[in-house]
Design an enzyme around this catalytic site. Structure first.
Site: not given
Ligand code: PAF
Length: 300
Positions: A46, A48, A158, A161, A187, A195-197
Site C-alpha cells: 500500500e 507503493h 516514501g 527511508d 504508510v 509497511m515494507s516489502s
C-alpha cells in the site's frame, strides 16, 4: 497514453523501449503535461500504491519501475532472497493506476561492470549509510540511471527511508538533475507497523514484537516536549525498543533533518529550531526493519 485507474499498464523491459514510450507520450500530450516516476524494488504494498496514486494526481503519465538493484546490497545482505512477485506487482500497479511499468533485467541495467561511482558525502555518514557501507552509492547510481532513462518531471519517494530521500534530494541538487523530488508520508498497517516489502520475512512472533518500533516512536513528541536532549531521547527510545526480547538494535539516532547531523548536545530538543528525525534500525530474527519519526519542533 493517458492515465487510467483501471486499465492494465504497458509493460516495458528495455531501455530503448522505455525512452520511446516517454518520447511518444511527450509528443502527443498537451503542452505542460508532466511525467511522474515511482522507483521501486517491487513486492508492492500500500505504501507503493500511495506513491502511484499521488503521482497520478500530479501528472499526466505515471511510470513505475520495478528493479531489485544488486548495487545497493552488501555481500551478506538479502539480494538473492529479496521477495519478488511480478504478476502480483502488476495487479497492484494496475489497481493504483500506473500507466507504464518498467521491468528491466539486471543485464539490461548493468551490461558491464559500472565504473562510475556516485557518493553523496555528509548525509550518508550516519544511520544506514554507516551500517550498510556502499548502500547509498548503489542507490545513487541506479536512481540516476533510472532518471536518465525515464526523464521524469517528478519522482516520488516514501519517507520510511527518510535518509534515502535526503540523499536523493542532495544528489539532484548537486548534479542539477532536472527532476522534482516529492517526499511522501510513511504508510502504516492498522496496528502501526510501517509497511515494507521485508515485513513478509517476519514470523508471527517477530511481527508482533516489531510493533515496539512504532509504539516507541509515537512517544517521541511528548519526550521532546518534556525537555529531553538528543542523548536522553536516544536512551529513552533505546530503552523502549529493548523492552522487546526479540529486538536487536542496529541504531537509534536523533538528528537534524535533512542534513542528518547531530543537534547541539546539552540543549533540550524542544529549543531546536530545525526539523528533527528520530530514526531506528532494528533486527527481529534475520529481518532488519527501519522506521522513523520526523518532527518540526513546535509540533512536539
Ligand atoms: O527505495 C527503494 O525501493 C530503492 O532504494 C530504490 C529507490 C527503488 C532504488 O533501487
Amino acid at each position: 497514453m493517458t492515465a487510467s485507474v483501471t486499465s492494465a499498464p504497458a509493460i516495458v523491459r528495455t531501455i530503448p523501449e522505455m525512452r520511446k514510450a516517454i518520447r511518444e507520450y511527450r509528443s502527443q500530450a498537451s503542452p505542460g503535461a508532466t511525467v511522474g516516476f515511482v522507483p521501486t524494488m517491487g513486492f508492492l504494498h500500500e505504501g507503493h500504491a500511495s506513491l502511484i496514486r499521488r503521482s497520478n494526481l500530479d501528472n499526466g503519465l505515471t511510470v513505475l519501475s520495478i528493479f531489485v538493484n544488486p548495487l545497493q546490497f552488501g555481500p551478506n545482505e538479502d539480494f538473492e532472497r529479496y521477495p519478488r512477485d511480478e504478476s502480483r506487482d502488476l495487479e497492484v500497479a494496475a489497481a493504483a493506476g500506473a500507466d507504464i511499468v518498467f521491468l528491466p533485467s539486471v543485464e539490461e541495467m548493468y551490461p558491464r561492470r559500472t565504473a562510475t561511482q556516485i557518493t553523496v558525502a555528509g548525509v550518508t555518514e550516519r544511520l544506514c549509510g554507516a551500517s550498510r557501507p556502499g548502500h547509498f552509492d548503489g542507490v545513487g547510481v541506479v536512481v540516476t540511471k533510472l532518471f536518465n532513462i525515464v526523464s521524469p518531471d517528478r519522482a516520488y519517494f516514501g519517507l520510511k527511508d527518510a535518509q534515502q530521500v535526503a540523499v536523493v534530494e542532495r544528489m539532484v541538487q548537486d548534479l542539477d538533475q532536472p527532476v522534482e523530488i516529492v517526499p511522501c508520508p510513511i504508510v502504516r498497517e492498522a496496528d502501526g507497523l510501517a509497511m515494507s516489502s521485508r515485513n513478509v520475512y517476519l514470523s508471527a512472533d517477530e511481527r508482533r514484537e516489531a510493533l515496539v518500533l512504532s509504539r516507541t516512536l509515537a512517544q517521541v513528541p511528548a519526550w521532546i516536549a518534556s525537555g529531553m536532549t538528543a542523548e536522553r531521547l536516544e536512551a529513552a527510545v533505546t530503552a523502549g525498543i529493548s523492552a522487546s526480547p526479540l529486538a536487536v538494535i542496529d541504531y537509534v539516532e536523533a538528528l537534524t533533518y535533512p542534513s542528518l547531523t547531530p543537534p547541539a548536545a546539552d540543549v533540550p530538543l524542544s529549543d531546536a529550531d530545525e526539523r528533527l528525525i528520530v530514526a531506528v534500525a532494528v533486527k527481529f530474527g534475520r529481518t532488519r526493519l527501519i522506521d522513523n519519526i520526523l518532527i518540526s519542533v513546535p509540533e512536539a
